[in-house]
Structure formats: C-alpha cells, structure tokens
Scaffold this active site. Structure first.
Site, PDB file in Angstrom:
ATOM      1  N   GLY A  17       0.836  -1.215   0.000  1.00  0.00           N
ATOM      2  CA  GLY A  17       0.000   0.000   0.000  1.00  0.00           C
ATOM      3  C   GLY A  17       0.861   1.253   0.000  1.00  0.00           C
ATOM      4  O   GLY A  17       1.852   1.328   0.722  1.00  0.00           O
ATOM      5  N   ARG A  78       0.739  -4.829  -5.178  1.00  0.00           N
ATOM      6  CA  ARG A  78       0.839  -6.053  -4.366  1.00  0.00           C
ATOM      7  C   ARG A  78       1.029  -7.168  -5.392  1.00  0.00           C
ATOM      8  O   ARG A  78       0.140  -7.436  -6.178  1.00  0.00           O
ATOM      9  CB  ARG A  78      -0.435  -6.262  -3.557  1.00  0.00           C
ATOM     10  N   ASP A 109       4.959  -5.211   5.926  1.00  0.00           N
ATOM     11  CA  ASP A 109       5.437  -6.561   6.244  1.00  0.00           C
ATOM     12  C   ASP A 109       5.454  -7.480   5.015  1.00  0.00           C
ATOM     13  O   ASP A 109       6.345  -8.321   4.880  1.00  0.00           O
ATOM     14  CB  ASP A 109       4.638  -7.173   7.402  1.00  0.00           C
ATOM     15  N   THR A 132       4.152   2.069   5.712  1.00  0.00           N
ATOM     16  CA  THR A 132       2.757   1.624   5.746  1.00  0.00           C
ATOM     17  C   THR A 132       1.989   2.497   6.727  1.00  0.00           C
ATOM     18  O   THR A 132       2.521   2.842   7.787  1.00  0.00           O
ATOM     19  CB  THR A 132       2.624   0.145   6.166  1.00  0.00           C
ATOM     20  N   ASP A 134      -0.253   1.539   8.554  1.00  0.00           N
ATOM     21  CA  ASP A 134      -0.788   0.715   9.646  1.00  0.00           C
ATOM     22  C   ASP A 134       0.031   0.759  10.939  1.00  0.00           C
ATOM     23  O   ASP A 134      -0.454   0.349  11.989  1.00  0.00           O
ATOM     24  CB  ASP A 134      -0.902  -0.749   9.186  1.00  0.00           C
ATOM     25  N   ASP A 136       2.376  -1.183  11.861  1.00  0.00           N
ATOM     26  CA  ASP A 136       2.394  -2.543  12.407  1.00  0.00           C
ATOM     27  C   ASP A 136       3.744  -3.239  12.228  1.00  0.00           C
ATOM     28  O   ASP A 136       3.805  -4.458  12.117  1.00  0.00           O
ATOM     29  CB  ASP A 136       1.264  -3.386  11.767  1.00  0.00           C
ATOM     30  N   ARG A 178      -5.545  -2.513   8.946  1.00  0.00           N
ATOM     31  CA  ARG A 178      -5.484  -3.972   8.787  1.00  0.00           C
ATOM     32  C   ARG A 178      -5.635  -4.646  10.145  1.00  0.00           C
ATOM     33  O   ARG A 178      -6.639  -4.424  10.801  1.00  0.00           O
ATOM     34  CB  ARG A 178      -4.177  -4.384   8.088  1.00  0.00           C
TER      35      ARG A 178
HETATM   36  O1  F6P Z   1      -1.761  -1.696   4.594  1.00  0.00           O
HETATM   37  C1  F6P Z   1      -2.359  -0.471   4.305  1.00  0.00           C
HETATM   38  C2  F6P Z   1      -3.837  -0.653   4.065  1.00  0.00           C
HETATM   39  O2  F6P Z   1      -4.395   0.609   3.733  1.00  0.00           O
HETATM   40  C3  F6P Z   1      -4.612  -1.293   5.228  1.00  0.00           C
HETATM   41  O3  F6P Z   1      -4.900  -0.387   6.264  1.00  0.00           O
HETATM   42  C4  F6P Z   1      -5.821  -1.806   4.509  1.00  0.00           C
HETATM   43  O4  F6P Z   1      -6.379  -2.907   5.194  1.00  0.00           O
HETATM   44  C5  F6P Z   1      -5.262  -2.250   3.185  1.00  0.00           C
HETATM   45  O5  F6P Z   1      -4.052  -1.536   2.997  1.00  0.00           O
HETATM   46  C6  F6P Z   1      -6.141  -2.006   2.002  1.00  0.00           C
HETATM   47  O6  F6P Z   1      -5.496  -2.531   0.896  1.00  0.00           O
HETATM   48  P1  F6P Z   1      -5.929  -2.259  -0.599  1.00  0.00           P
HETATM   49  O7  F6P Z   1      -5.589  -0.831  -0.927  1.00  0.00           O
HETATM   50  O8  F6P Z   1      -5.114  -3.232  -1.390  1.00  0.00           O
HETATM   51  O9  F6P Z   1      -7.398  -2.513  -0.665  1.00  0.00           O
END
Ligand code: F6P
Length: 325
Positions: A17, A78, A109, A132, A134, A136, A178
């Site tokens: 992300g 991703r 991660d 990130t 998050d 985390d 997340r």
């Molecule tokens: O890891 C960052 C994040 O924004 C999380 O908070 C969320 O769960 C996820 O990515 C959403 O991912 P995507 O943009 O692939 O839907």
C-alpha cells in the site's frame, strides 16, 4: 570514506500500500546516493517492476519537487507473481542484467517478507524502510505514513462530530489499519471518541454495549472501529441495536481517503531520516536490516524480527479503559 564494499548501483522501490512520506524517503535515498556518486535506479510498481525489468533513472532534483505529494512517484503494487519461484527468478535476472548491487525496499510486512524470500536466491545486499499507514512493524517508533493517515482520520472524524452533535446521533466510524489498532487508538483518543474498538482488545465491545445501553440521544456518541476488529462495523451496529432500539445511528467508513494526501511534517522528516540512514547503511556494507527510528534515534535492526507485528502497547490499552469505559 564511507564505503566498505563496492556498491555502484542501487535499485529502490516502493511496494504494498502507498503511504504518505514515501516520496520523501525516495528523495533522501537519491540525495544520499548522489552525494556518494552512486547510480540510482527506481524500480516501478514494486516487485512487479523487478519482474518486468521496469526501471527508471531517479534524481534528487526530480524528487525534491514531489516530496509534498502523497502516494509514490514510483507507483506500487501487491505482486502475486513474486510469490512464485519463477517470478523471483525473473526478478533476479533484472537485478543481474542491470548490474544492481544493492536494493532498498520501502513497504510493509508483505514487502519485507518478499525481500526475505528474494534473499534466499540472491546475495544482493538490501535494506528495508518501513512504509505503511498501519504502524504494524516492530523496531521503529512509527512507520512512514502513519502520522499523515491519523491526521486525515482526525480531520474526518472532527467533521463527522459536527453532524453527530447537531443531530444527537451515534456514529460508527471505521478506520484502516489492517490487523493493527494504532490508527483507531490515535484517531479515536485524539477526537474524544466515546468508544474505540481495536483488534488487540477483545473486551471493548462489552464496555461499549454497557455504555450505550443507557444512551438517550442527549448528545453525539462517536465510536471508532478499527477495520481489523473482531466485529466489523455492521456487526457492531446490530449489537448496539439489540441493547438500544431507539438510537439514530449512522456508519461512516473512511477507507482509502486515509492513505492519500500530503504527508505531515513528521512523515516527511521520517522519510528523510530513514531514507538517508538506509542508503548509508547499504554503502557501509550492511544488509538484511531495517532502517527505523527508535526513541527518535536512527536505528538499524535485524530484518526478520521486524516482521513481527508491533502490537498496541499496554499504555494505550490502559488509556482506552481510562477514556472510553
Ligand atoms: O496496509 C495499508 C492498508 O491501507 C490497510 O490499512 C488496509 O487494510 C489495506 O491496505 C487495504 O489494501 P488495498 O488498498 O489493497 O485494498
């Protein structure tokens, strides 16, 4: 002389992300590389670009002008293809073909796990930068993008409060993160939420239901729900309606609005500090390390340990009980 090993060409990429501050980290990498006469290539779309040999030259001059933008100038992805052996072998071919002798990976991660699997087939030195929203990743006070995301969430919740106060409504506001409750805790406490539900705490729904049972629409009632909580916002809403049938309740999911926007001063400085640290570390012969800030000091830490999730510390759990029960 800073260099201990012969690194002439660094490849840098952003993955997973996007997070505000990634461009600042790229700027710091480019500036440091330029200072030491190192060639720098940007690998576009994270591991996807590594597989597809999608490289562009990067200069500090160019990055200096985009530091104030959120997202990442290198784009991100991703990558499912990188999960396969064939994908990783193609990535290795790109590294070898372009004479890249050091990698800097900016991401969360998933990105770090990807680097570990690449390191099992390649001895190319690498350094990770925690990027990130998050927060985390263990081994750094904050991850890149967290502060900006929290500030965005706060602005949104403050706006929601205006409506909640005007109508005496209950609002359930879902924030990202997340499996981590950091965005939930920081935004919820900063906005004076009446209740905050996070994945790290199993009891918080019980406290919320006890509190809201006796709520008679005399004021606003704001509940911040971290997306990774054991119950999603719809489930929380139906649990609330079971104990209090008269309330006027709305759900607001903040979603990706939290990921974009101009990075905060803290995220720009974090990007600059750990971007420079990561590049210097690579040039000094370090590998398999994450560049972070610990107690506000630039710190390198062991990569494998960094992937362990950074859980919300007990201090915050105590604050939750103090402010929301
Ligand atoms: O890891 C960052 C994040 O924004 C999380 O908070 C969320 O769960 C996820 O990515 C959403 O991912 P995507 O943009 O692939 O839907």
């Amino acid at each position: 002389m800073i260099m201990k090993r012969e690194i002439k060409h660094i490849g840098v990429f952003t993955s997973g992300g996007d997070a505000p501050g990634m461009n600042a980290a790229l700027f710091a990498v480019a500036k440091t590389a330029e200072k030491y006469g190192i060639q720098l290539s940007g690998i576009r779309r994270g591991f996807e670009g590594l597989i597809d040999n999608d490289l562009i030259p990067l200069s500090a001059n160019q990055l200096q002008r985009v530091m104030h933008h959120g997202g990442t100038i290198l784009k991100t992805a991703r990558s499912n293809r990188f999960m396969s052996v064939q994908g990783r072998e193609k990535a290795l071919q790109t590294i070898n073909k372009n004479g890249i002798d050091g990698l800097i990976a900016i991401g969360g991660d998933g990105t770090f796990r990807g680097m570990l699997s690449l390191s099992s087939i390649s001895d190319t030195p690498f350094i990770g930068i925690p990027g990130t929203i998050d927060n985390d990743i263990a081994g750094t006070d904050y991850t890149l993008g967290f502060d900006s995301a929290v500030n965005t969430a706060i602005r949104c919740i403050d706006n929601i409060r205006d409506t909640a106060e005007s109508h005496n409504r209950v609002f359930l506001v879902e924030v990202m993160g997340r499996d981590s409750g950091y965005i939930g805790i920081y935004s919820g406490l900063s906005c004076g939420a009446d209740s905050i539900l996070i994945p790290e705490s199993a009891d918080d729904i019980t406290y919320l239901l006890k509190k809201i049972k006796n709520y008679h629409s005399e004021d606003a009632f704001i509940v911040v729900v971290a997306e990774g909580d054991n119950l999603d916002v719809e489930q929380v809403s139906s649990e609330i309606r079971k104990v209090n049938t008269h309330i006027d309740l709305r759900i607001a999911k903040l979603g990706h609005i939290q990921r974009g926007g101009s990075p905060s001063a803290q995220d720009r400085m974090l990007g600059i500090r750990i971007g420079a640290l990561a590049t210097k570390a690579l040039l000094q012969g370090e590998s398999g390390k994450m560049a972070g800030l610990c107690n506000n000091q630039p710190t390198l830490s062991n990569f494998e340990e960094r992937i362990m999730q950074s859980l919300v510390e007990s201090e915050f759990q105590d604050l939750l009980r103090l402010f929301c029960d």
